[in-house]
Write an enzyme that holds these catalytic residues in place. Structure first.
Site, short mmCIF file in Angstrom:
data_model
loop_
_atom_site.label_atom_id
_atom_site.label_comp_id
_atom_site.label_asym_id
_atom_site.label_seq_id
_atom_site.Cartn_x
_atom_site.Cartn_y
_atom_site.Cartn_z
CB CYS A 123 12.18 45.38 10.60
SG CYS A 123 12.06 45.64 8.83
CG HIS A 124 12.51 41.36 7.43
ND1 HIS A 124 12.42 42.67 6.99
CD2 HIS A 124 12.00 40.60 6.43
CE1 HIS A 124 11.90 42.70 5.78
NE2 HIS A 124 11.62 41.46 5.41
N GLY A 125 12.97 41.02 12.24
CA GLY A 125 13.52 40.32 13.40
C GLY A 125 12.65 39.19 13.91
#
Length: 174
Positions: free
Chosen positions: A108-110
């Site tokens: 995801c936003h990692g």
């Protein structure tokens, strides 16, 4: 990596506003496979998920993690990566684990953490579409796929991809 999961040390990074499923599922899934899993935060205070889950325990301050003792790194999404990427200790750890060719897994936003660590140029990966431009501007080859493995980098888009993401990471670890 290791044919003996119990000897393989995986560090999962955590900060407030993490996506609950993207932190908790990998921790449980990797432990289920027998890997030694440590949750590292910026400090040792428990963290809270973006939907309010918590407090979730942190085992160690990332500043106290020796990259030489890490076999793989997992970076969950949510809004936690925006806090994690502000930590010099986090960026140093991510950079060193990647430089050693050890698995680094973003979901995801990692991958925002990978942008700030400067490790994504020329790499093929995926993420939530909201940060596609950030990744491309960092020199990554962003693709619209559920899970992508590029050498030691294992990336996934969304919580619905967690099963495939963990299977890919476990395959890379094996």
């Amino acid at each position: 990596m290791s044919s003996h999961p119990e000897r393989t040390r995986v560090v999962v990074l955590a900060a407030d506003f993490f996506e609950e499923s993207e932190l908790i599922y990998p921790v449980l899934r990797l432990r289920e496979e027998g890997y030694s899993v440590t949750v590292a935060g910026v400090g040792t205070a428990p963290v809270r998920g973006k939907s309010g889950y918590g407090p979730y325990p942190v085992d160690v301050d990332v500043a106290d993690v020796d990259p030489a003792e890490v076999d793989a790194l997992v970076v969950p999404g949510g809004f936690a990566p925006d806090l994690l990427r502000r930590s010099a200790a986090v960026l140093d750890l991510v950079g060193k684990v990647d430089a050693d060719g050890k698995p680094v897994a973003f979901v995801c936003h990692g991958a925002w953490v990978g942008v700030s660590a400067g490790i994504l140029k020329g790499r093929r990966l995926t993420s939530v579409s909201a940060i596609r431009d950030d990744l491309r501007n960092a020199g990554a080859d962003w693709v619209d796929e559920s899970v992508v493995v590029d050498r030691n980098l294992v990336t996934a888009q969304l919580p619905r991809d967690l099963g495939a993401w963990m299977r890919a990471l476990i395959a890379v670890l094996s």
